[in-house]
Design a protein around this motif. Structure first.
Motif, PDB file in Angstrom:
ATOM      1  N   VAL A  96     -18.037   7.797 -24.273  1.00 47.94           N
ATOM      2  CA  VAL A  96     -17.987   9.166 -24.776  1.00 47.94           C
ATOM      3  C   VAL A  96     -18.118   9.150 -26.297  1.00 47.94           C
ATOM      4  CG1 VAL A  96     -16.601  11.281 -24.899  1.00 47.94           C
ATOM      5  CG2 VAL A  96     -16.489   9.820 -22.858  1.00 47.94           C
ATOM      6  N   ALA A  97     -18.927  10.055 -26.835  1.00 46.07           N
ATOM      7  CA  ALA A  97     -19.084  10.201 -28.287  1.00 46.07           C
ATOM      8  C   ALA A  97     -18.821  11.646 -28.671  1.00 46.07           C
ATOM      9  CB  ALA A  97     -20.481   9.773 -28.729  1.00 46.07           C
ATOM     10  N   LEU A  98     -17.982  11.842 -29.692  1.00 47.36           N
ATOM     11  CA  LEU A  98     -17.610  13.170 -30.164  1.00 47.36           C
ATOM     12  C   LEU A  98     -17.887  13.288 -31.651  1.00 47.36           C
ATOM     13  CD1 LEU A  98     -14.086  13.360 -28.461  1.00 47.36           C
ATOM     14  CD2 LEU A  98     -16.253  14.202 -27.532  1.00 47.36           C
ATOM     15  N   ASP A  99     -18.165  14.494 -32.106  1.00 46.68           N
ATOM     16  CA  ASP A  99     -18.268  14.766 -33.537  1.00 46.68           C
ATOM     17  C   ASP A  99     -16.880  14.627 -34.151  1.00 46.68           C
ATOM     18  OD1 ASP A  99     -18.044  16.720 -35.940  1.00 46.68           O
ATOM     19  OD2 ASP A  99     -20.209  16.490 -35.670  1.00 46.68           O
ATOM     20  N   ALA A 100     -16.736  13.785 -35.164  1.00 47.16           N
ATOM     21  CA  ALA A 100     -15.413  13.502 -35.726  1.00 47.16           C
ATOM     22  C   ALA A 100     -14.794  14.719 -36.398  1.00 47.16           C
ATOM     23  CB  ALA A 100     -15.501  12.348 -36.719  1.00 47.16           C
ATOM     24  N   ALA A 101     -15.602  15.643 -36.893  1.00 41.14           N
ATOM     25  CA  ALA A 101     -15.083  16.805 -37.604  1.00 41.14           C
ATOM     26  C   ALA A 101     -14.636  17.915 -36.672  1.00 41.14           C
ATOM     27  CB  ALA A 101     -16.136  17.334 -38.577  1.00 41.14           C
ATOM     28  N   TYR A 122     -14.243   4.699 -34.658  1.00 37.46           N
ATOM     29  CA  TYR A 122     -14.831   5.630 -35.623  1.00 37.46           C
ATOM     30  C   TYR A 122     -16.138   5.045 -36.149  1.00 37.46           C
ATOM     31  CZ  TYR A 122     -15.321   8.421 -39.906  1.00 37.46           C
ATOM     32  OH  TYR A 122     -15.782   9.240 -40.914  1.00 37.46           O
ATOM     33  N   TRP A 123     -17.189   5.873 -36.122  1.00 39.11           N
ATOM     34  CA  TRP A 123     -18.483   5.510 -36.717  1.00 39.11           C
ATOM     35  C   TRP A 123     -18.733   6.460 -37.885  1.00 39.11           C
ATOM     36  CZ3 TRP A 123     -23.524   8.140 -36.100  1.00 39.11           C
ATOM     37  CH2 TRP A 123     -24.590   7.399 -36.645  1.00 39.11           C
ATOM     38  N   PRO A 124     -19.007   5.955 -39.094  1.00 45.11           N
ATOM     39  CA  PRO A 124     -19.073   6.813 -40.282  1.00 45.11           C
ATOM     40  C   PRO A 124     -20.347   7.632 -40.416  1.00 45.11           C
ATOM     41  CG  PRO A 124     -19.524   4.542 -40.886  1.00 45.11           C
ATOM     42  CD  PRO A 124     -19.142   4.522 -39.441  1.00 45.11           C
ATOM     43  N   GLY A 125     -21.277   7.515 -39.463  1.00 40.42           N
ATOM     44  CA  GLY A 125     -22.541   8.236 -39.578  1.00 40.42           C
ATOM     45  C   GLY A 125     -23.564   7.434 -40.366  1.00 40.42           C
ATOM     46  N   ASP A 126     -24.785   7.968 -40.417  1.00 41.70           N
ATOM     47  CA  ASP A 126     -25.852   7.244 -41.119  1.00 41.70           C
ATOM     48  C   ASP A 126     -26.606   8.116 -42.109  1.00 41.70           C
ATOM     49  OD1 ASP A 126     -27.297   8.904 -39.491  1.00 41.70           O
ATOM     50  OD2 ASP A 126     -28.401   7.319 -38.452  1.00 41.70           O
ATOM     51  N   GLY A 127     -25.998   9.208 -42.524  1.00 41.18           N
ATOM     52  CA  GLY A 127     -26.664  10.114 -43.456  1.00 41.18           C
ATOM     53  C   GLY A 127     -27.297  11.293 -42.757  1.00 41.18           C
ATOM     54  N   SER A 128     -28.032  11.021 -41.685  1.00 42.52           N
ATOM     55  CA  SER A 128     -28.655  12.103 -40.924  1.00 42.52           C
ATOM     56  C   SER A 128     -27.800  12.541 -39.744  1.00 42.52           C
ATOM     57  CB  SER A 128     -30.037  11.659 -40.417  1.00 42.52           C
ATOM     58  OG  SER A 128     -29.916  10.537 -39.554  1.00 42.52           O
ATOM     59  N   ILE A 129     -26.896  11.663 -39.288  1.00 42.50           N
ATOM     60  CA  ILE A 129     -25.998  11.980 -38.180  1.00 42.50           C
ATOM     61  C   ILE A 129     -24.571  11.917 -38.702  1.00 42.50           C
ATOM     62  CG2 ILE A 129     -25.215  11.330 -35.873  1.00 42.50           C
ATOM     63  CD1 ILE A 129     -27.912  10.027 -35.402  1.00 42.50           C
ATOM     64  N   ALA A 130     -23.772  12.922 -38.359  1.00 42.84           N
ATOM     65  CA  ALA A 130     -22.398  13.014 -38.834  1.00 42.84           C
ATOM     66  C   ALA A 130     -21.522  11.951 -38.185  1.00 42.84           C
ATOM     67  CB  ALA A 130     -21.857  14.407 -38.539  1.00 42.84           C
ATOM     68  N   PRO A 131     -20.368  11.646 -38.787  1.00 43.11           N
ATOM     69  CA  PRO A 131     -19.451  10.663 -38.208  1.00 43.11           C
ATOM     70  C   PRO A 131     -19.062  11.016 -36.774  1.00 43.11           C
ATOM     71  CG  PRO A 131     -18.813  11.161 -40.451  1.00 43.11           C
ATOM     72  CD  PRO A 131     -19.901  12.125 -40.103  1.00 43.11           C
ATOM     73  N   ARG A 132     -18.778   9.963 -35.984  1.00 37.34           N
ATOM     74  CA  ARG A 132     -18.462  10.138 -34.575  1.00 37.34           C
ATOM     75  C   ARG A 132     -17.204   9.374 -34.178  1.00 37.34           C
ATOM     76  NH1 ARG A 132     -24.537   9.762 -31.731  1.00 37.34           N
ATOM     77  NH2 ARG A 132     -25.120  11.903 -32.286  1.00 37.34           N
ATOM     78  N   ILE A 133     -16.570   9.874 -33.134  1.00 38.73           N
ATOM     79  CA  ILE A 133     -15.474   9.183 -32.454  1.00 38.73           C
ATOM     80  C   ILE A 133     -15.998   8.710 -31.105  1.00 38.73           C
ATOM     81  CG2 ILE A 133     -13.203   9.452 -31.393  1.00 38.73           C
ATOM     82  CD1 ILE A 133     -13.137   9.436 -34.439  1.00 38.73           C
ATOM     83  N   LEU A 134     -15.770   7.433 -30.787  1.00 40.10           N
ATOM     84  CA  LEU A 134     -16.228   6.877 -29.512  1.00 40.10           C
ATOM     85  C   LEU A 134     -15.055   6.307 -28.735  1.00 40.10           C
ATOM     86  CD1 LEU A 134     -18.676   6.089 -31.773  1.00 40.10           C
ATOM     87  CD2 LEU A 134     -19.758   5.462 -29.617  1.00 40.10           C
ATOM     88  N   LEU A 135     -15.124   6.450 -27.414  1.00 40.39           N
ATOM     89  CA  LEU A 135     -14.118   5.858 -26.540  1.00 40.39           C
ATOM     90  C   LEU A 135     -14.702   5.717 -25.150  1.00 40.39           C
ATOM     91  CD1 LEU A 135     -11.493   8.411 -25.251  1.00 40.39           C
ATOM     92  CD2 LEU A 135     -13.539   9.127 -26.497  1.00 40.39           C
ATOM     93  N   THR A 136     -14.051   4.899 -24.336  1.00 42.89           N
ATOM     94  CA  THR A 136     -14.463   4.765 -22.948  1.00 42.89           C
ATOM     95  C   THR A 136     -13.574   5.634 -22.068  1.00 42.89           C
ATOM     96  OG1 THR A 136     -13.058   2.809 -22.696  1.00 42.89           O
ATOM     97  CG2 THR A 136     -15.388   2.446 -23.215  1.00 42.89           C
TER      98      THR A 136
END
Length: 660
Positions: free
Chosen positions: A172-177, A152-166
């Motif tokens: 692969v990166a997905l929008d967490a919401a 899980y990446w919490p985002g940086d203010g301008s980009i929403a949180p993401r889920i990452l996996l191999t």
């Protein structure tokens, strides 16, 4: 217990931060989340939750479960009544072609939502209170994952949180919401990474760091660690785990043994990070081939090493090699856990590393220097023509005692009728006789050479290639300083012989001589374990049991402040044995977690139990039997409803427990 039938495969591998007695750890997740595979960057797997504790854990009961492959009838059909793992659906029943669930998976939880890979080609978000599906992402056709979890990446203010996996050789990166592919990341949320990894990305600031699953072949893709930008997917750095000319450690590969060398990779499911200092700790595995190293003379850095680098740049800091010139498959299957110790009244930022050898190394995590000392001691030398043998190996001064069996003496260690049965002992003796006896000269005994057309010559090694403390890794209580591990004994029997055309030497083994088990030409590898059948009165085989005396697995607590073993408890039963003999121990490779409620939770056993132990004493306080084996690390979290849950994957079912 509420059951939700979902097409899901749980797998999560992440990292962890640390807490010191009387202090608050800034990296400790707030609100009872479990946002990484091992909770925090320091890998402690220490939860601050206390709702479930030593006084009430006996009341813990199933709250909900999710079937990780769909039951008959496809998606949405209810799970069968009765036990949650019951029913007709098993691997291959996925109507979407996703294949089997990963039984070694651990989910994460952030803000009441649970995330995990699912059935090969999917990622799920679930309501952590109920198991109800929030969203589901299906990967493009032909893209599947065997990852042990998501990051899980919490985002940086301008980009929403993401889920990452191999997913194979893809990141692969997905929008967490929403579960939709992350905009601006690679192509439709996917970046090609060339070499796959089955672990979980280490997300530190805006950097995603990956190991490499290269397999155990001598020549092939490099096992280099790589880092990518979480926002764009752009590659940031690559660290050569087999040093190239001019790099530190290159001179430990003699006779050009480094050329094209594979293995020497981080195949472990996660890595750890000193969050304050920005230091990444990589557990680099052994070089291939596993049991023959004549084509790679020298100590072979950075194989079998903890390597510390700058997490944002990959710049080398220090290394510590735990095994020189590995010819035992003594990988580093998990990263070190980070702990702060008190020595002579001073706080020492430390780490503790333990792998397949069963020896725990406690080091200063800033410098890599041993806290209690390490000695280079002479070890047995083999007689295989063309092999290069390291004359010494490192042994920690403390803990002085290995956490698993590291040698074998027939008179002392051979199983006895009072341990199992006279029939089992007889079959063990028959295997001993057929093999010409087993040679062992203590820790790091190499395979002896067997000349053609001569009597059998067999070497037995402890721990075997899957023994010691495996990929589940340690957990640590930063308040008490205790480090908890599932340590299990396995054996490996084999020898070295001249290779012959047409014979199976296993795992792409190369070189002029390789270990080979004549009795198991069609087996999984060039060796076998010292185990024999346990039979019932009719002669029917019930199961295979080890031929060394039990216990065969233990849950062990080490006090990192003193380097001494605090307690150890036998872990696992053999139900097929009569009462009075069942407490033998028996576990796989998964690891424990620990909570501020004074509990250590662990599955991993072959008896299908999930257990809780008293963290202070090692007393077993609670156990429940499931319908499938727990092959994964557990986790715990607080739901939005305020309850503390403890969750674990049992082969193809995710089960969450809570107090009534």
């Amino acid at each position: 217990m509420k059951r939700t039938s979902l097409l899901a495969s749980a797998a999560a591998v992440i990292t962890v931060g640390v807490m010191v007695a009387g202090q608050t750890n800034p990296s400790q997740p707030a609100g009872g989340d479990w946002p990484m595979y091992s909770l925090n960057h320091a890998g402690t797997r220490f939860s601050p939750l206390t709702d479930v504790n030593a006084a009430n854990v006996a009341r813990l009961a199933p709250a909900w479960s999710v079937r990780l492959v769909p039951p008959a009838g496809g998606q949405g059909a209810p799970a069968p009544a009765g036990n949650p793992a019951a029913g007709p659906a098993r691997c291959g029943d996925d109507p979407f072609g996703g294949g089997c669930s990963n039984p070694e998976a651990t989910p994460i939880v952030v803000d009441g939502v649970m995330y995990l890979p699912a059935s090969g080609n999917q990622v799920l978000a679930l309501d952590a209170d109920t198991g109800r599906e929030v969203w589901r992402y299906r990967m493009p056709q032909g893209v599947t994952t065997t990852a042990r979890g998501v990051a899980y990446w919490p985002g940086d203010g301008s980009i929403a949180p993401r889920i990452l996996l191999t997913a194979g050789a893809r990141l692969v990166a997905l929008d967490a919401a929403t579960g939709r592919p992350a905009t601006g990341f690679g192509r439709n949320g996917i970046v090609e990474i060339l070499v796959p990894w089955n672990g979980v990305p280490v997300v530190y600031r805006n950097v995603a760091i990956l190991g490499a699953t290269t397999g155990e072949v001598p020549l092939g893709f490099p096992g280099d660690t790589r880092a990518f930008d979480v926002r764009t997917g752009a590659k940031l750095w690559q660290f050569h785990t087999v040093p190239l000319p001019g790099e530190i450690g290159h001179d430990s590969w003699l006779d050009d043994g480094w050329r094209g060398r594979s293995g020497a990779n981080v195949w472990a499911w996660y890595m750890t990070v000193d969050e304050e200092r920005g230091i990444l700790y990589m557990p680099v595995a052994g070089p291939a081939a596993n049991y023959w190293g004549g084509d790679r003379p020298g100590n072979n850095l950075f194989a079998n090493s903890i390597v510390a680098v700058d997490a944002e740049t990959g710049k080398y800091r220090w290394h510590f090699q735990t095994v020189h010139h590995d010819i035992w498959d003594s990988d580093m299957p998990s990263p070190p856990v980070l702990v702060d110790l008190v020595q002579n009244g001073q706080k020492v930022p430390a780490l503790a590393s333990i792998g397949k050898t069963g020896y725990m190394f406690i080091l200063d995590r800033v410098t890599g220097k041993p806290v209690f000392g390490v000695e280079e001691r002479a070890v047995p030398k083999g007689n295989a023509p063309g092999e290069w043998y390291a004359p010494t190996q490192p042994f920690p001064v403390k803990p002085a005692q290995p956490l698993v069996r590291v040698d074998f003496n027939r008179e002392r260690d051979m199983v006895r009728p009072e341990d199992t049965s006279a029939q089992h002992v007889s079959e063990c003796q028959a295997l001993w006789d057929k093999s010409g006896g087993f040679y062992n000269a203590g820790p790091f005994t190499p395979f002896l050479f067997h000349e053609d057309d001569t009597p059998p010559v067999s070497t037995i090694q402890f721990p075997g290639g899957t023994g010691g403390v495996n990929w589940g890794g340690p957990a640590a209580d930063p308040v008490s300083g205790y480090i908890f591990v599932n340590a299990h004994d396995t054996s490996l029997v084999g020898w070295i012989e001249k290779r012959k055309p047409g014979l199976n030497y296993g795992r792409g083994a190369d070189g002029t001589t390789q270990p080979y088990d004549r009795a198991s030409v069609n087996g999984p590898g060039p060796y076998f374990g010292f185990a024999a059948s346990l039979r019932d009165a009719s002669g029917r085989t019930l199961l295979n049991l080890p031929c060394q005396r039990p216990p065969w697995a233990r849950l062990i607590a080490v006090d990192a402040n003193t380097g001494e073993i605090a307690w150890q408890s036998t872990l696992g039963l053999t139900d097929a044995l009569p009462e009075g003999k069942q407490l033998t121990g028996g576990s796989g490779s998964a690891g424990p977690i620990v909570t501020a409620g004074g509990l250590v939770f662990v599955g991993a056993t072959t008896d299908r139990r999930f257990r809780a132990f008293d963290a202070k004493t090692g007393k077993e306080l609670w156990a429940t039997r499931l319908d499938a084996q727990v092959n994964a690390n557990p986790m715990t979290y607080r739901g939005r409803n305020g309850k503390q849950y403890v969750a674990v994957v049992a082969t193809d079912t995710l089960v969450a427990f809570a107090l009534p």
